[in-house]
Design a protein around this motif. Structure first.
Motif, PDB file in Angstrom:
ATOM      1  N   UNK A  13       0.844  -1.202   0.000  1.00 56.60           N
ATOM      2  CA  UNK A  13       0.000   0.000   0.000  1.00 56.60           C
ATOM      3  C   UNK A  13       0.875   1.246   0.000  1.00 56.60           C
ATOM      4  N   UNK A  14       1.959   1.192   0.829  1.00 52.78           N
ATOM      5  CA  UNK A  14       2.823   2.374   0.860  1.00 52.78           C
ATOM      6  C   UNK A  14       3.625   2.537  -0.411  1.00 52.78           C
ATOM      7  N   UNK A  15       4.021   1.385  -0.977  1.00 50.50           N
ATOM      8  CA  UNK A  15       4.750   1.466  -2.248  1.00 50.50           C
ATOM      9  C   UNK A  15       3.894   2.176  -3.288  1.00 50.50           C
ATOM     10  N   UNK A  16       2.625   1.747  -3.352  1.00 42.74           N
ATOM     11  CA  UNK A  16       1.726   2.342  -4.346  1.00 42.74           C
ATOM     12  C   UNK A  16       1.460   3.805  -4.021  1.00 42.74           C
ATOM     13  N   UNK A  17       1.276   4.078  -2.730  1.00 37.43           N
ATOM     14  CA  UNK A  17       1.016   5.464  -2.302  1.00 37.43           C
ATOM     15  C   UNK A  17       2.173   6.352  -2.747  1.00 37.43           C
ATOM     16  N   UNK A  18       3.396   5.876  -2.466  1.00 39.67           N
ATOM     17  CA  UNK A  18       4.577   6.674  -2.808  1.00 39.67           C
ATOM     18  C   UNK A  18       4.651   6.878  -4.316  1.00 39.67           C
ATOM     19  N   UNK A  19       4.440   5.776  -5.049  1.00 41.40           N
ATOM     20  CA  UNK A  19       4.591   5.856  -6.497  1.00 41.40           C
ATOM     21  C   UNK A  19       3.555   6.809  -7.089  1.00 41.40           C
ATOM     22  N   UNK A  20       2.280   6.630  -6.680  1.00 36.02           N
ATOM     23  CA  UNK A  20       1.237   7.478  -7.286  1.00 36.02           C
ATOM     24  C   UNK A  20       1.425   8.941  -6.870  1.00 36.02           C
ATOM     25  N   UNK A  21       1.847   9.158  -5.622  1.00 36.42           N
ATOM     26  CA  UNK A  21       2.077  10.550  -5.202  1.00 36.42           C
ATOM     27  C   UNK A  21       3.164  11.191  -6.055  1.00 36.42           C
ATOM     28  N   UNK A  22       4.220  10.407  -6.299  1.00 31.70           N
ATOM     29  CA  UNK A  22       5.317  10.945  -7.113  1.00 31.70           C
ATOM     30  C   UNK A  22       4.841  11.272  -8.528  1.00 31.70           C
ATOM     31  N   UNK A  23       4.042  10.351  -9.085  1.00 23.71           N
ATOM     32  CA  UNK A  23       3.592  10.589 -10.472  1.00 23.71           C
ATOM     33  C   UNK A  23       2.736  11.844 -10.532  1.00 23.71           C
ATOM     34  N   UNK A  24       1.801  11.950  -9.564  1.00 25.90           N
ATOM     35  CA  UNK A  24       0.918  13.129  -9.576  1.00 25.90           C
ATOM     36  C   UNK A  24       1.734  14.408  -9.382  1.00 25.90           C
ATOM     37  N   UNK A  25       2.675  14.335  -8.432  1.00 28.31           N
ATOM     38  CA  UNK A  25       3.497  15.531  -8.181  1.00 28.31           C
ATOM     39  C   UNK A  25       4.308  15.874  -9.424  1.00 28.31           C
ATOM     40  N   UNK A  26       4.861  14.817 -10.054  1.00 24.52           N
ATOM     41  CA  UNK A  26       5.678  15.034 -11.248  1.00 24.52           C
ATOM     42  C   UNK A  26       4.891  15.728 -12.344  1.00 24.52           C
ATOM     43  N   UNK A  27       3.619  15.333 -12.483  1.00 19.13           N
ATOM     44  CA  UNK A  27       2.826  15.913 -13.564  1.00 19.13           C
ATOM     45  C   UNK A  27       2.396  17.341 -13.245  1.00 19.13           C
ATOM     46  N   UNK A  28       2.197  17.628 -11.951  1.00 20.98           N
ATOM     47  CA  UNK A  28       1.717  18.987 -11.621  1.00 20.98           C
ATOM     48  C   UNK A  28       2.892  19.950 -11.448  1.00 20.98           C
ATOM     49  N   UNK A  29       4.116  19.426 -11.286  1.00 18.93           N
ATOM     50  CA  UNK A  29       5.271  20.295 -11.026  1.00 18.93           C
ATOM     51  C   UNK A  29       5.528  21.204 -12.234  1.00 18.93           C
ATOM     52  N   UNK A  30       5.989  22.375 -11.909  1.00 18.50           N
ATOM     53  CA  UNK A  30       6.217  23.338 -12.994  1.00 18.50           C
ATOM     54  C   UNK A  30       7.615  23.129 -13.573  1.00 18.50           C
ATOM     55  N   UNK A  31       7.733  22.195 -14.468  1.00 23.32           N
ATOM     56  CA  UNK A  31       9.070  21.859 -15.005  1.00 23.32           C
ATOM     57  C   UNK A  31       9.557  22.964 -15.947  1.00 23.32           C
ATOM     58  N   UNK A  32      10.859  22.896 -16.176  1.00 17.91           N
ATOM     59  CA  UNK A  32      11.412  23.853 -17.135  1.00 17.91           C
ATOM     60  C   UNK A  32      12.267  23.057 -18.115  1.00 17.91           C
ATOM     61  N   UNK A  33      11.985  22.940 -19.401  1.00 13.31           N
ATOM     62  CA  UNK A  33      10.791  23.470 -20.076  1.00 13.31           C
ATOM     63  C   UNK A  33       9.531  22.729 -19.620  1.00 13.31           C
ATOM     64  N   UNK A  34       8.345  23.331 -19.831  1.00 14.43           N
ATOM     65  CA  UNK A  34       7.128  22.694 -19.353  1.00 14.43           C
ATOM     66  C   UNK A  34       6.895  21.337 -20.038  1.00 14.43           C
ATOM     67  N   UNK A  35       6.105  20.511 -19.374  1.00 16.92           N
ATOM     68  CA  UNK A  35       5.889  19.134 -19.860  1.00 16.92           C
ATOM     69  C   UNK A  35       5.343  19.099 -21.282  1.00 16.92           C
ATOM     70  N   UNK A  36       4.499  20.074 -21.580  1.00 18.79           N
ATOM     71  CA  UNK A  36       3.871  20.038 -22.902  1.00 18.79           C
ATOM     72  C   UNK A  36       4.934  20.100 -23.996  1.00 18.79           C
ATOM     73  N   UNK A  37       6.096  20.702 -23.667  1.00 22.68           N
ATOM     74  CA  UNK A  37       7.165  20.759 -24.678  1.00 22.68           C
ATOM     75  C   UNK A  37       8.188  19.652 -24.479  1.00 22.68           C
ATOM     76  N   UNK A  38       8.054  18.948 -23.357  1.00 20.26           N
ATOM     77  CA  UNK A  38       9.045  17.921 -23.079  1.00 20.26           C
ATOM     78  C   UNK A  38       8.321  16.576 -23.000  1.00 20.26           C
ATOM     79  N   UNK A  39       7.985  16.048 -24.179  1.00 19.50           N
ATOM     80  CA  UNK A  39       7.148  14.847 -24.184  1.00 19.50           C
ATOM     81  C   UNK A  39       7.873  13.642 -23.598  1.00 19.50           C
ATOM     82  N   UNK A  40       9.190  13.622 -23.809  1.00 16.58           N
ATOM     83  CA  UNK A  40       9.939  12.473 -23.298  1.00 16.58           C
ATOM     84  C   UNK A  40       9.771  12.346 -21.794  1.00 16.58           C
TER      85      UNK A  40
END
Length: 1339
Positions: free
Chosen positions: A453-480
């Protein structure tokens, strides 16, 4: 740096170390210890007592605990020797004193302790100062070199680096020389220290040394110092493998200090520290509890400090530090919370952790530092960060190993901290994402549910955070990067634990809700997650996944790349196939309908985008030299999308659940119907063969193999209707739906399908399907198949699209094709069909519109349809060979529909309809009419017995013949040879009135006595024969009608139709009162009269050809059988009825007198003879003894006798004898008449004599008067006739009457007397003298 033979610095440090050790080893004898000074020559001296004592004792004014070291019973107090940093030798200055001064206890230790700390401080300050200097120099150098530099600068750089190398070597040598001694002394003191301040100092020294070693890259020494701190943090003898292994490595080394072998002393167990916490060790087997002292907590804080401030230089030692922290956290009972931070909180398991208030206040601080420690990881360089991650991963692996095979609470420290580290390092997530998520995915597969449960919690939290984080360049331009972030989400689909999948899907749902618009190329991964759910994974999981899909279909179709639409279709289809929850399946079919609507509305945009994508893929494929591989290639990509949708719905149409099949079928045909126009023309080929026919095949197969077992209820308490209570019946519904759908498409889209190359082949396959459905032993399916057949036959001629104005519209005029006597040949129709189109067009008159080529191609289609129709008809109406209760007998509605198809079909094939075809048709019509019906159905189909109504099937049969007859009527000469066949068919139906047809060996009951019972619903159905009388009578009317039109027709004459009609009518006429229905024989008589009135003139006309020779005897027999029937009238027949029936007989005799006898010379002699005999028989009808007196008049058929007699008379005296034959008739009639008169007179005389005074019956009196009048008339006539016409025989008979007449004189009736007078008078002419030689007729 030159090597020196004596390692002075090392020796100094080692001496200091061994001195400290020796203090504990040498037992203290009393207060002073003079021996100490001898060993340490370098001990700084000086009086300290004056300064320290007041300080120590005056602290709390009472008995205070002195700061001290205690080790194995040796207690050494700590004195404040000197002010930090200034060395003042107290005792050296007292050397001149004579009295040795008293040295306070612990003085030596205190001095040594201070030296030790100063030594550490000195080394670290010096080296770190120089290191710092070197680093800043290096930076300025780098800055100067980065600008355009001169060679002199380059020179100075290399000098600089050389200098650094040299000084680096010096520092390393220095640390290497001293660390062993320092560590030995410090760890011993740490263990022995009882004073918080002293402990703090020792820990600080160890910490600075560890950090220094780390900066210099001296791994062994760094690890040794860190190990020391770690061991201090944990309870004594704590079994921690990480530490033990490193300690063993260290303690196996013995350090020689001035030639003595000194081993590192392991810490003592007995400790006088205050216990601040009791908890459970983190171990596989529960091992009771362990205690944490305040010193442990102090060490822990140092450890935290070290990690926090010097994380960058820890490298592989992270492992040590983190392992220790993990154990401490476990013992203290800190649990991970949201985002991975540790909070105090203990699961209820085993003896609870006991925490003192002292440590309770510390816990939040510790947990805070712990979190900050990992937050600070964002400032570490990449390499250190990897060290940290690796350490956490290996810790986590250990925790996982421990948690295997039991469901105890696992240690989640590592997982929680991996999450925390990941979250703070989002800005450079790429470098740590793979190891991080790779490990967490392993955790997610762990059998221990809490761990997972914690493994999944950690993984999903990371994915959600990764997608909402304001990356530079933004995700829309960094498809990889986006795909990298989403990939672990997809990987979770390979794990079968439902709790993990629920987490995964919840994560997908949250991602959709927050990031749905910007997923872009991540869509395939997200959709893949939804599609990876299998049927066996439980309802809640499917429901959650389906929720995600619904969200996608309702909100996100426009935002996703068009290439993903196909995946959406696949996923939606897969939910339809899940058999966990019916509602989900049905809703997913609804989603497919919505998707199809979306395709339809956005068609152009989608098509453009897909074509663009296609071009790119095509190019790539060409470059690689491979074929482009996608389903339904080579159809255009947009069409492929539709085909995928259709194929998915097609799969759902054969789902095991009837509701899903029904819904999918309706949706499939609605979509094709509504949106089919968007497809390219060539794609229809795929739709027909790959989708529709493929579906029909599968449905047919499933239907024919479906189970016939009864299904009790539909699950739960749903009741199932009896028409759907077996799998077979449920499949039947699907078959009906599918077949109807395909037929409708063929009908409405014919103009699209016909130009396809293999339309004829497709048509054949469709007909084959219709045929197998129509012949299936299921009433519902077979009837529906015929409806589909009717539907495809309503196609008149293709309706062109407006886009094709150049083709003239098809003129649907049925133009008869004149094909000489070709149809009569044995080649029959096949020759007609192969006839070339050109020739056939050439045959039309110029005035008639030419047939359009399409229409002629159509002929092939129609003939194929006719063949199918014929096969269905002949198979379904063929009587069964054996008859048991399971015999399948086609239903009336089925047969009616079958026959009703014929007129429509005939319109298209009449030009080539040959005699063979007509015979085939006849077999089917006859068969259909003979099929009985089950007594269950009879009340709904049969009219009540008294009503004379045709069933719809019988109507249809007559309509079919009517259509044919009308077509023949306007048809060509060679079509008219079909008339006789139609007569034969109708006459066969007429016979049904007296002889109902048999259906094979099946026993049928007459409707009146069939037990119709609803109670025995499941008893074998009894079969009821229909009431054929109305049908036969209607057929007879048709025959008469048709004969009136066609009597003179060559074929009708040649084929002896009249004789056949008479022969058929003879059956009901001879039965007369025995007919099943009275109306039958009456109709038969009137029909016979009508037919003869038309047929006899024709027969006379063709008398010479002999074509009617066989008809005459048949006719004579018919008259005979009817007028002198053997059947007895029913007892309840009223007198009025009897009179009416007699008037019918009279009509027949009148026909003979008007239509037959006047033309005797055209009629065979034998026939006329038979007629005369018959008239004679009629005229002398004797009374039947059974009549009552009152009825005698009527029952004697007086009228009938009278007309017979008159007719006889009429033909006896024809004056104009044209032929010997006619004379013969007169002679016959005379002899008959005279014989009859004789009989009547004799009988009268007898009766008169016997009756005495009683008058004779009126009827007999009338008869005798009639005879007497007849005799007088006869004699008159004979006198007028030419003598040569009357032969002697006749005269003899006339004269022989005389005596009989004389006998009558005695009668009492005046009427008879007057008649007798008139009869006797003419005899005077016969009274002559005996004959002379000269014979003279006239006298």
């Amino acid at each position: 740096m030159k090597q020196h033979s004596t390692k002075v610095f090392r020796d100094i440090v080692n001496a200091l170390g061994s001195f400290i050790q020796s203090l504990f080893l040498v037992p203290n004898t009393g207060n002073t210890s003079a021996t100490t000074n001898q060993t340490g020559g370098n001990t700084p001296g000086g009086t300290a007592s004056a300064q320290t004592n007041p300080g120590i004792l005056g602290m709390g004014g009472g008995a205070t605990v002195l700061p001290a070291f205690e080790y194995r019973g040796t207690w050494i107090p700590i004195l404040n020797v000197t002010v930090q940093g200034s060395a003042k030798a107290t005792y050296l200055e007292m050397l001149d004193k004579v009295e040795p001064p008293t040295i306070p206890e612990g003085y030596a230790m205190s001095v040594a302790f201070h030296c030790l700390l100063d030594l550490v401080r000195g080394i670290t300050t010096m080296i770190e100062g120089e290191l710092g200097q070197a680093e800043t120099d290096g930076q300025t150098m780098a800055e100067t070199t980065s600008s355009p530099a001169q060679s002199s600068d380059q020179q100075s750089v290399s000098d600089q680096t050389n200098k650094e190398l040299v000084s680096g070597a010096v520092w390393e040598e220095m640390v290497n020389a001293c660390w062993c001694g320092l560590l030995a002394a410090l760890s011993l003191l740490l263990d022995a220290s009882t004073d918080e301040a002293a402990t703090e100092n020792i820990l600080k020294a160890e910490l600075t040394m560890a950090a220094l070693c780390g900066r210099l890259g001296l791994v062994t020494s760094r690890d040794a110092f860190i190990t020391a701190i770690c061991k201090g943090s944990l309870p004594p003898h704590y079994a921690l493998t990480v530490l033990n292994s490193t300690t063993v490595a260290l303690s196996n080394k013995t350090y020689s200090i001035q030639g003595q072998n000194v081993q590192m002393i392991s810490p003592s167990s007995e400790s006088h520290q205050q216990v601040v916490a009791v908890g459970q060790p983190l171990a596989l087997q529960p091992q009771g509890t362990v205690m944490l002292t305040s010193k442990n907590i102090q060490c822990m804080r140092t450890l935290l400090n070290l990690a926090h401030c010097h994380g960058a230089v820890l490298g592989t030692s992270w492992q040590l530090a983190l392992a220790t922290l993990q154990h401490l956290v476990w013992i203290l009972g800190l649990k991970p919370g949201v985002g991975g931070a540790l909070k105090p909180g203990r699961a209820v398991e085993g003896p609870s952790t006991v925490l003192t208030t002292a440590v309770m206040t510390d816990l939040p601080v510790i947990s805070n530092i712990l979190s900050r420690l990992f937050e600070s990881s964002q400032y570490l360089d990449d390499v250190s960060l990897h060290h940290l991650i690796n350490a956490l991963c290996s810790l986590s692996l250990e925790a996982m190993d421990m948690a295997y095979g039991n469901n105890k609470e696992p240690s989640l420290f590592a997982v929680a901290k991996l999450l925390e580290t990941g979250l703070v390092n989002m800005h450079r997530i790429e470098i740590l994402w793979r190891p991080l998520t790779g490990h967490l995915l392993e955790v997610c597969q762990h059998p221990n549910s809490r761990m997972r449960e914690w493994g999944a919690e950690a993984l999903t939290s990371l994915i959600k955070a990764g997608l909402t984080f304001n990356h530079d360049p933004p995700l829309s331009q960094n498809q990889r990067l986006q795909l990298l972030l989403l990939n672990p989400l997809k990987e979770l689909s390979n794990i079968n634990h439902p709790d993990i999948r629920i987490k995964q899907l919840e994560c997908v749902l949250q991602i959709l809700q927050s990031q749905g618009d910007s997923l872009g190329p991540g869509w395939p991964l997200v959709l893949g997650v939804m599609g990876a759910i299998r049927s066996d994974q439980g309802e809640s999981l499917i429901r959650t996944a389906f929720q995600c899909l619904q969200l996608v279909v309702t909100d996100f179709l426009p935002t996703m790349p068009c290439t993903c639409l196909q995946i959406v279709v696949e996923v939606a289809g897969s939910f339809g196939l899940h058999n966990q929850e019916l509602n989900i399946s049905l809703t997913s079919i609804g989603l497919l309908w919505n998707i199809s609507d979306y395709f339809f509305q956005r068609g152009e945009i989608i098509e453009k985008e897909l074509n663009k994508e296609e071009a790119v893929l095509q190019k790539q494929a060409e470059e690689k030299g491979v074929m482009l591989n996608r389903p339904f290639h080579p159809a255009p990509p947009f069409d492929c999308l539709w085909l995928c949708l259709y194929a998915k719905l097609g799969e759902l149409c054969v789902d095991p659940r009837p509701a899903v099949r029904k819904s999918a079928g309706q949706t499939l045909f609605s979509t094709i119907g509504a949106h089919g126009t968007l497809l390219q023309h060539s794609t229809w080929h795929t739709v027909i063969w790959k989708v529709l026919f493929h579906l029909l095949d599968r449905v047919r197969e499933s239907s024919t193999t479906a189970d016939k077992e009864k299904i009790e209820s539909g699950g739960g308490n749903i009741l199932i209707h009896h028409s759907r209570d077996t799998a077979e019946k449920q499949w039947a519904e699907t078959w009906v739906l599918t077949l109807a759908g395909v037929a409708r498409i063929f009908n409405t889209r014919r103009y699209l399908l016909q130009p396809l190359g293999d339309f004829f082949k497709a048509w054949d396959v469709l007909l084959d399907h219709i045929q197998s459905a129509a012949l299936s032993k299921n009433n519902e399916v077979s009837l529906a198949a015929l409806k589909s057949f009717q539907e495809i036959l309503q196609i008149v001629s293709p309706v062109r699209d407006s886009e094709k104005p150049d083709t003239p519209p098809a003129i649907n005029v049925s133009v008869p094709v004149v094909v000489g006597a070709m149809t009569a040949t044995s080649l029959g129709r096949s020759f007609m069909r192969t006839d070339s189109i050109g020739e056939r067009i050439g045959r039309y008159n110029a005035s008639e519109p030419p047939i359009i080529t399409d229409e002629i191609e159509d002929l092939n289609l129609w003939w194929a349809a006719w063949n199918s129709w014929y096969r269905i008809g002949s198979e379904s109406t063929k009587p069964p060979i054996t008859c048991d209760k399971l015999t399948f007998i086609p239903s009336q509605p089925f047969l009616t529909a079958l026959i009703q198809i014929f007129p429509a079909l005939y319109q298209h094939i009449k030009t080539g309809f040959s005699m063979d075809d007509l015979q085939k048709l006849g077999v089917i019509l006859h068969g259909a009419v003979s099929v009985p019906i089950s007594s269950d159905a009879s009340p709904f189909i049969l009219p009540s017995y008294t009503e004379a109504v045709l069933t719809s099937l019988q109507e249809a049969v007559l309509t079919a013949l009517d259509v044919l007859q009308k077509a023949i009527c306007v048809g060509s000469e060679n079509m008219q040879i079909m008339y006789p066949a139609i007569f034969d068919q109708l006459l066969a139906f007429v016979e049904f009135s007296c002889k109902p047809p048999q259906y094979g060996q099946l026993e049928t009951k007459h409707i009146a006595n069939a037990k119709y019972n609803q109670i025995q619903l499941f008893a074998p159905a009894e079969w009821v024969a229909l009431n054929y009388v109305p049908f036969a009578e209607r057929s007879l009317e048709v025959v008469v009608d048709l004969y009136q039109k066609t009597a003179c027709h060559k074929a009708v004459v040649n084929e002896k139709v009249l004789q056949n009609i008479i022969k058929t009518l003879r059956i009901p006429l001879s039965l007369k009162y025995s007919c099943p229905s009275e109306s039958t024989w009456k109709l038969a008589v009137s029909s016979l009269l009508k037919v003869l009135s038309i047929g006899l003139p024709v027969a006379r006309q063709h008398a010479s050809s002999g074509k009617f020779d066989s008809m005459w005897p048949e006719l004579a027999n018919t008259f005979e059988d009817f007028l002198f029937t053997k059947s007895i009238p029913p007892d309840n027949l009223s007198i009025q009825e009897f009179q009416r029936n007699e008037s019918i007989d009279v009509e027949v005799v009148q026909l003979i007198s008007t239509e037959i006898l006047p033309y005797a010379n055209f009629i065979p002699k034998e026939f006329v003879g038979q007629i005369m005999t018959m008239l004679n028989k009629g005229s002398i009808h004797s009374q039947s003894s059974s009549f009552t007196e009152a009825e005698i008049d009527i029952r004697m058929r007086e009228e009938f006798s009278k007309i017979c007699f008159e007719t006889l008379l009429q033909f006896s005296f024809s004056n104009k004898v044209a032929t010997p034959q006619e004379g013969y008739i007169s002679r016959m009639a005379l002899s008959v008449l005279l014989k009859r008169s004789q009989d009547v007179l004799h009988r009268y005389i007898e009766d008169e004599r016997l009756s005495g005074k009683c008058p004779l019956p009126r009827q007999q009196v009338t008869e005798i008067i009639f005879v007497l009048k007849a005799v007088s008339t006869l004699i008159d006539s004979l006198k007028k006739t030419q003598p040569e016409n009357v032969d002697a025989n006749t005269w003899a008979q006339v004269i022989a009457l005389y005596p009989t007449l004389v006998e009558c004189i005695s009668c009492s009736s005046s009427e008879v007397c007057s008649a007798l007078k008139e009869a006797l008078v003419p005899f005077k002419d016969f009274m002559q003298p005996p004959a002379s030689k000269v014979q003279n007729g006239e006298s």
